[in-house]
Design an enzyme around this catalytic site. Structure first.
Site, PDB file in Angstrom:
ATOM      1  N   LYS A  39       0.869  -1.186   0.216  1.00  0.00           N
ATOM      2  CA  LYS A  39      -0.109   0.015   0.096  1.00  0.00           C
ATOM      3  C   LYS A  39       0.859   1.271   0.139  1.00  0.00           C
ATOM      4  CE  LYS A  39      -1.873   3.191   1.636  1.00  0.00           C
ATOM      5  NZ  LYS A  39      -1.644   4.464   1.412  1.00  0.00           N
ATOM      6  N   GLU A  63       8.970   1.346  11.308  1.00  0.00           N
ATOM      7  CA  GLU A  63      10.066   2.352  11.039  1.00  0.00           C
ATOM      8  C   GLU A  63       9.340   3.691  11.132  1.00  0.00           C
ATOM      9  OE1 GLU A  63      13.116   1.190  10.771  1.00  0.00           O
ATOM     10  OE2 GLU A  63      13.245  -0.491   9.787  1.00  0.00           O
ATOM     11  N   CYS A  83      13.712  10.235   7.646  1.00  0.00           N
ATOM     12  CA  CYS A  83      13.396   9.827   9.030  1.00  0.00           C
ATOM     13  C   CYS A  83      14.735   9.878   9.672  1.00  0.00           C
ATOM     14  CB  CYS A  83      12.905   8.240   8.972  1.00  0.00           C
ATOM     15  SG  CYS A  83      13.885   7.345   7.966  1.00  0.00           S
ATOM     16  N   GLU A 100      10.273  15.975  16.002  1.00  0.00           N
ATOM     17  CA  GLU A 100      10.652  15.792  14.516  1.00  0.00           C
ATOM     18  C   GLU A 100       9.938  17.018  13.632  1.00  0.00           C
ATOM     19  OE1 GLU A 100       8.886  12.527  12.251  1.00  0.00           O
ATOM     20  OE2 GLU A 100      10.889  12.195  11.729  1.00  0.00           O
TER      21      GLU A 100
END
Ligand code: NAD
Length: 480
Positions: A177, A252, A286, A382
């Site tokens: 997906k 992750e 990331c 973040e």
């Protein structure tokens, strides 16, 4: 639309057949806001069909195929990706806004993942275990069965390579997906796999919204493993959904990765990494290094050196191939602009510059903040944009404490000539990867990757991923 797209982007792949969905979603080119393509809006029904097709593939040729033959197919896929690197890069540049050079590197990495996992497929072995007299005991590594792969928009090719590549090497059948913001290279990859001889149903690709297709895949009772890459918030939802079926999950998630620069560091070697690790892919990485912790004695020198490098950071359309492209969307730009507003009371040490960037694109100028308190939002949260903070420290203990003070733990790096300090800090830093006198080591596909804390759990990349995408069976034979 770009001529590089050689397939119909509005279709999804289920059981070897390319089909339309009942409705479509629009993709936008983030470099100028123009319409790029219509993609299928798959939902629960299409995910269900894809899972069924994957189970069927597991019962068919794929389930009986030798590991060597699986590896050969993956290697063929890798070679076919290499032949299309420029085309894939152009598609990614239009879809993600990634400068061409960076997009080309992603396509090369996808090929390398297929090559690595193609070579590894027949090298995963069990062991024999010395046991009681009259027994022979051994272990078998077996595929989970059907694996679900939920992928974000920031590095589609690399993330597909590391998760789908390892899952296929172990003999799983996959339902992928991709992200609704950028999914063209996922579809391109599926075409390449088909052409390279991957049997029908082994890889199924269902684009769609996270809350529809993504949620349906995470909750599907016939999926035996979920690999998720994305935000912490969604990762927690995916883990909950999979937990209801007692299905293992690899997460992750995000990061706030620090680089620790000591007074004895080779500054000339460090400076390009300090900057590039933060602004690569416009900071939408990331493992971006968004925190630069600097010992006070060289703080001014680092500040000046980074400011000089920032002066060369030009920002513009992906096809212009400058250092920095646009963000993925105007929505992401609004999020990053919100963080910049929170830094209004801070000192700005340096900024990049726009170059031929249309107003309709999602551009943010790279910004370096100086003397940021470690507990400031810009130093803890973040941001996922081209924003870095400089934080001064005095001692090694202070540096470790600041580095470990966020909820995340993905990557960290240590710049020092002191070998004992390198070893001490490598143990103390809370991170899934620690680099000494470098950052990222070129992103090697061979290097296990993943986080601790809110950065997630489980490991992808390297040989380690093959253990994650398989399950261990112990066989104990009593023969007297
Ligand atoms: P996101 O979590 O919104 O989306 C990621 C994927 O999850 C997309 O495919 C999306 O459609 C899907 N999704 C959304 N809602 C869902 C739901 N309810 N159920 C199932 N699937 C759902 O994240 P994003 O905004 O696309 O990506 C940015 C985030 O991802 C950042 O926080 C970044 O740090 C993280 N990220 C981490 C890594 C890593 O390797 N650790 C890599 C890339 C991105």
């Amino acid at each position: 639309m770009t001529d590089a797209i050689w397939f119909d982007p509005s279709l999804m792949l289920i059981g070897g057949a390319w089909r339309a969905a009942d409705s479509t979603l629009s993709l936008t080119n983030p470099s100028d806001g123009s319409a790029l393509a219509q993609i299928a809006r798959g939902g629960a029904a299409e995910i269900d069909a894809a899972v069924t097709a994957a189970h069927h593939a597991r019962q068919s040729e794929w389930g009986r195929m030798s590991a060597t033959e699986r590896g050969r197919i993956l290697t063929r896929i890798g070679n076919a990706v290499l032949e299309r690197v420029d085309q894939l890069a152009e598609i990614e540049a239009h879809d993600v806004g990634k400068p061409l050079t960076q997009a080309r590197a992603d396509a090369g990495a996808l090929a390398r993942y297929m090559e690595f996992y193609g070579g590894a497929a027949d090298k995963v072995m069990g062991e024999t275990i010395p046991y009681l007299d009259g027994y022979t005991v051994y272990t078998l590594r077996e595929p989970h069965g059907v694996t679900g792969h939920i992928v974000p928009w920031n590095y589609p090719m690399q993330i597909i390579g590391r998760s789908v590549g390892a899952a296929l090497a172990m003999g799983n059948a996959c339902v992928l997906k991709p992200a609704e913001e950028a999914c063209l290279t996922a579809l391109a990859f599926a075409h390449i796999c088909q052409d390279a001889g991957l049997p029908d149903g082994v890889l199924n690709v269902v684009p769609g919204l996270g809350a529809e297709a993504g949620a349906a895949l995470a909750a599907h009772p016939d999926v035996q493993h979920i690999s998720f890459t994305g935000s912490v918030r969604t990762g927690a939802l995916v883990q909950q959904a999979a937990g209801a079926n007692v299905v293992p999950v690899t997460l992750e998630l995000g990061g706030k990765s620090p680089q620790l620069v000591f007074e004895d560091a080779d500054l000339e070697a460090a400076l390009p990494f300090l900057v590039n690790a933060g602004i690569q892919n416009a900071g939408q990485t990331c493992s971006a290094s968004s925190r630069i912790l600097v010992q006070r004695g060289i703080y001014d020198a680092v500040c000046d050196g980074m400011a000089e490098a920032y002066a060369d950071l030009t920002v513009g359309p992906a096809m212009d191939d400058l250092r920095v492209g646009p963000l993925i969307s105007t929505r992401q730009k609004e999020i990053v602009d919100g963080f910049l507003a929170q830094g209004a009371d801070l000192q700005i040490a340096a900024k990049g510059a726009l170059q031929n960037a249309p107003h309709s694109g999602a551009y943010v100028v790279p910004t370096l903040f100086a003397d940021v308190p470690p507990d400031h939002a810009l130093a803890r949260d973040e941001i996922f944009g081209p924003v870095q903070v400089l934080i001064p420290f005095d001692t090694e203990e202070d540096a470790a404490a600041i580095a470990n003070s966020t909820d995340y733990g993905l990557v960290a790096s240590i710049w020092t000539a002191n070998g004992a300090r390198q070893m001490r800090l490598a143990k103390q830093l809370r991170a899934g990867q620690v680099f000494i006198n470098n950052y990222g080591a070129g992103g090697g596909v061979e290097l296990p990757f993943g986080g601790v804390g809110k950065s997630g759990h489980g490991r992808e990349k390297g040989f380690e991923a093959l253990y994650g995408f398989s399950t261990l069976k112990t066989v104990a034979a009593h023969h007297g």
